[in-house]
Scaffold this motif. Structure first.
Motif, PDB file in Angstrom:
ATOM      1  N   LEU A   6       0.755  -1.298  -0.007  1.00 52.18           N
ATOM      2  CA  LEU A   6       0.140  -0.005   0.075  1.00 52.18           C
ATOM      3  C   LEU A   6       0.731   1.154   0.058  1.00 52.18           C
ATOM      4  O   LEU A   6       1.904   1.171   0.489  1.00 52.18           O
ATOM      5  N   TRP A  53      -8.082   6.342   4.069  1.00 48.14           N
ATOM      6  CA  TRP A  53      -7.888   4.796   4.517  1.00 48.14           C
ATOM      7  C   TRP A  53      -8.915   4.538   5.705  1.00 48.14           C
ATOM      8  O   TRP A  53      -9.516   5.263   6.241  1.00 48.14           O
ATOM      9  N   ASP A  56      -9.337  -2.018  10.189  1.00 47.62           N
ATOM     10  CA  ASP A  56     -10.207  -3.007  10.935  1.00 47.62           C
ATOM     11  C   ASP A  56      -9.755  -3.130  12.065  1.00 47.62           C
ATOM     12  O   ASP A  56      -8.831  -2.186  12.681  1.00 47.62           O
ATOM     13  N   ARG A  60      -5.263  -3.607  10.505  1.00 49.03           N
ATOM     14  CA  ARG A  60      -4.853  -3.490   9.044  1.00 49.03           C
ATOM     15  C   ARG A  60      -5.620  -2.527   8.333  1.00 49.03           C
ATOM     16  O   ARG A  60      -6.820  -2.117   8.425  1.00 49.03           O
ATOM     17  N   ARG A  61      -4.775  -2.013   7.422  1.00 46.73           N
ATOM     18  CA  ARG A  61      -5.108  -0.643   6.806  1.00 46.73           C
ATOM     19  C   ARG A  61      -5.730  -1.063   5.325  1.00 46.73           C
ATOM     20  O   ARG A  61      -5.156  -1.886   4.573  1.00 46.73           O
ATOM     21  N   TYR A  62      -6.918  -0.416   5.009  1.00 49.70           N
ATOM     22  CA  TYR A  62      -7.293  -0.426   3.361  1.00 49.70           C
ATOM     23  C   TYR A  62      -7.503   0.924   2.838  1.00 49.70           C
ATOM     24  O   TYR A  62      -7.972   1.832   3.463  1.00 49.70           O
ATOM     25  N   ASP A  64      -9.940   2.992   0.883  1.00 50.42           N
ATOM     26  CA  ASP A  64     -11.312   3.037   0.622  1.00 50.42           C
ATOM     27  C   ASP A  64     -11.679   3.670  -0.723  1.00 50.42           C
ATOM     28  O   ASP A  64     -11.628   4.941  -1.062  1.00 50.42           O
ATOM     29  N   ARG A 403      -9.702  -6.974  -2.117  1.00 50.03           N
ATOM     30  CA  ARG A 403      -9.637  -6.917  -0.686  1.00 50.03           C
ATOM     31  C   ARG A 403      -8.569  -7.463   0.074  1.00 50.03           C
ATOM     32  O   ARG A 403      -7.820  -6.952   0.948  1.00 50.03           O
ATOM     33  N   GLY A 406      -5.745  -5.410   0.061  1.00 45.87           N
ATOM     34  CA  GLY A 406      -6.084  -4.095   0.955  1.00 45.87           C
ATOM     35  C   GLY A 406      -6.809  -2.856   0.307  1.00 45.87           C
ATOM     36  O   GLY A 406      -6.691  -1.633   0.575  1.00 45.87           O
ATOM     37  N   LEU A 407      -7.420  -3.315  -1.030  1.00 45.63           N
ATOM     38  CA  LEU A 407      -8.383  -2.287  -1.792  1.00 45.63           C
ATOM     39  C   LEU A 407      -9.804  -2.926  -1.694  1.00 45.63           C
ATOM     40  O   LEU A 407     -10.241  -3.939  -1.641  1.00 45.63           O
ATOM     41  N   LEU A 408     -10.587  -1.844  -1.151  1.00 41.75           N
ATOM     42  CA  LEU A 408     -11.864  -2.030  -1.077  1.00 41.75           C
ATOM     43  C   LEU A 408     -12.654  -1.156  -2.231  1.00 41.75           C
ATOM     44  O   LEU A 408     -12.325   0.033  -2.373  1.00 41.75           O
TER      45      LEU A 408
END
Length: 447
Positions: A6, A53, A56, A60-62, A64, A403, A406-408
């Motif tokens: 990321l 960002w 959860d 953990r980072r995703y 958005d 996902r 780390g990509l939503l």
């Protein structure tokens, strides 16, 4: 599958000490409506957000790339919006419009200043469904006519009245509805009879509105409603001139023209602040929600002083419409968009992202179409480019694999075969490159 790093983010989430995802899911299944659904085969629990960002419960980072379903405009928990909301919360959380309060008046003034023409009167509500419901009431009260025209593949809300305007079988319950609602042909340059190579496509698609007026109505209508860019329908962008011709047909039949800006507004297209401006038109009524409050419950209807008078025929009141906390958030959002030049960022980063997606289309036959404006983009996946047969299974697989990186993302379209990309407007160039890299890896895996 080798993970893709990321882009860096200096923000560190707070330690989470609440119940775990499994416990929350169990309680949710026991006490919340079974009609609620969740994304992903393995449900994701989000407990914190910052900018573009999400985090959860494990930290953990995703990234958005859905933006809270196009509701986060200036970034999760933007400090200026948070400060405005907190300051108002500490002073007065609720009063109604039966009393004066500076927030609702000053915000209405600032919001109206962003509109062209005579669109200067604002009525605040709490959601997009409420806004569209009120807009239709205004159109019927003002014109004295009843029938409304909407577009196939459009989405305008899930209440019983807005369900009539919505034209997706999956969102319409088998109950009496759609009285006085007609649906015109979708001006879809990818799947419709007139494509991107037809310079007269806009006029030709709008001819169906004129046809509908003659054959499905009395010839007099209350109005026409259309999203400036279809969101739930899959980021469908109308051909040039479509709204100009459609508006002319409707106004000749005594109707008002309503622009649903719930998803396309507030600079998201990049080129313009409002999506309808990309079509060179000025509607009679505009509806707003989602990004208007950066996730705070807020919606609005904007119209002309003359049309606004129609509501004075009877009492009309919304207890929470114009709530001082919500208006503080809305006003702060306008300030951030201007101060941080987020519309310009949506144009610049959106162009970079779309160019990368077009590159993927050249590489993978699964990609049937890439479309959208600014940071409202869609990637339609197909089984075969010649037949354009939808590929919902491939779309779901890419959605799930992204996902893991780390990509939503979002999913859209009647057949759920379009990936929807609607991130916060603070998305960076590195973030855009990350999205393209992840989709590249996922499409390669799906084949």
């Amino acid at each position: 599958m080798k993970p893709i790093p990321l882009p860096p983010c200096p923000y560190q989430p707070q330690p989470y000490t609440g119940p775990g995802a499994a416990e929350v899911l169990e309680v949710r299944q026991r006490h919340l409506s079974p009609a609620l659904f969740h994304y992903y085969r393995r449900p994701l629990m989000i407990v914190e957000g910052h900018g573009q960002w999400l985090f959860d419960e494990t930290g953990r980072r995703y990234l958005d790339a859905l933006g809270g379903i196009v509701s986060i405009s200036v970034g999760h928990c933007h400090p200026h919006v948070v400060a405005a909301v907190n300051a108002q919360n500490e002073r007065l959380q609720h009063t109604t419009t039966i009393y004066l309060h500076p927030n609702v008046a000053l915000y209405a003034r600032d919001l109206a200043a962003r509109f062209p023409g005579d669109l200067k009167v604002v009525y605040f509500v709490n959601s997009g469904s409420e806004a569209n419901d009120l807009a239709v009431l205004m159109a019927r009260a003002y014109t004295g006519n009843y029938d409304m025209i909407a577009l196939r593949n459009g989405y305008h809300g899930g209440s019983q009245s807005t369900m009539s305007l919505t034209s997706h079988q999956t969102w319409k319950f088998n109950v009496p509805h759609s009285f006085g609602a007609q649906h015109a042909q979708l001006p879809d340059l990818y799947r419709g009879p007139y494509g991107k190579d037809d310079p007269e496509a806009g006029r030709k698609y709008a001819a169906d509105v004129a046809d509908l007026l003659q054959y499905a109505t009395s010839g007099r209508v209350a109005g026409f409603i259309a999203e400036s860019i279809q969101g739930v329908g899959g980021a469908v962008v109308f051909p040039e001139g479509y709204l100009r011709h459609a508006y002319a047909h409707v106004r000749a039949a005594g109707g008002l023209c309503i622009a649903d800006e719930v998803q396309a507004g507030f600079g998201r297209t990049g080129t313009h602040f409002w999506g309808f401006e990309t079509q060179g038109v000025i509607p009679d009524i505009v509806t707003l929600a989602k990004g208007i409050g950066n996730g705070v419950t807020l919606g609005a209807v904007v119209t002309t002083p003359q049309i606004a008078q129609a509501l004075t025929q009877r009492h009309h009141f919304n207890t929470f419409g114009g709530n001082p906390v919500a208006c503080a958030a809305g006003r702060a959002v306008l300030e951030v968009i201007a101060r941080e030049r987020l519309q310009e960022n949506a144009l610049r980063v959106g162009a970079r992202l779309k160019a990368g997606l077009v590159g993927l289309a050249a590489k993978y036959p699964r990609v049937g179409d890439v479309r959208g404006l600014g940071l409202l983009l869609g990637i339609e996946l197909v089984k075969d480019r010649a037949t354009k047969e939808p590929a919902p299974e491939a779309c779901l697989e890419v959605f799930e694999l992204a996902r893991e990186h780390g990509l939503l993302l979002g999913k859209a379209g009647l057949r759920s075969n379009t990936l929807r990309i609607t991130p916060p407007l603070c998305l960076t160039a590195d973030d855009a490159d990350f999205i393209v890299s992840v989709l590249d890896a996922c499409l390669a895996r799906v084949g």
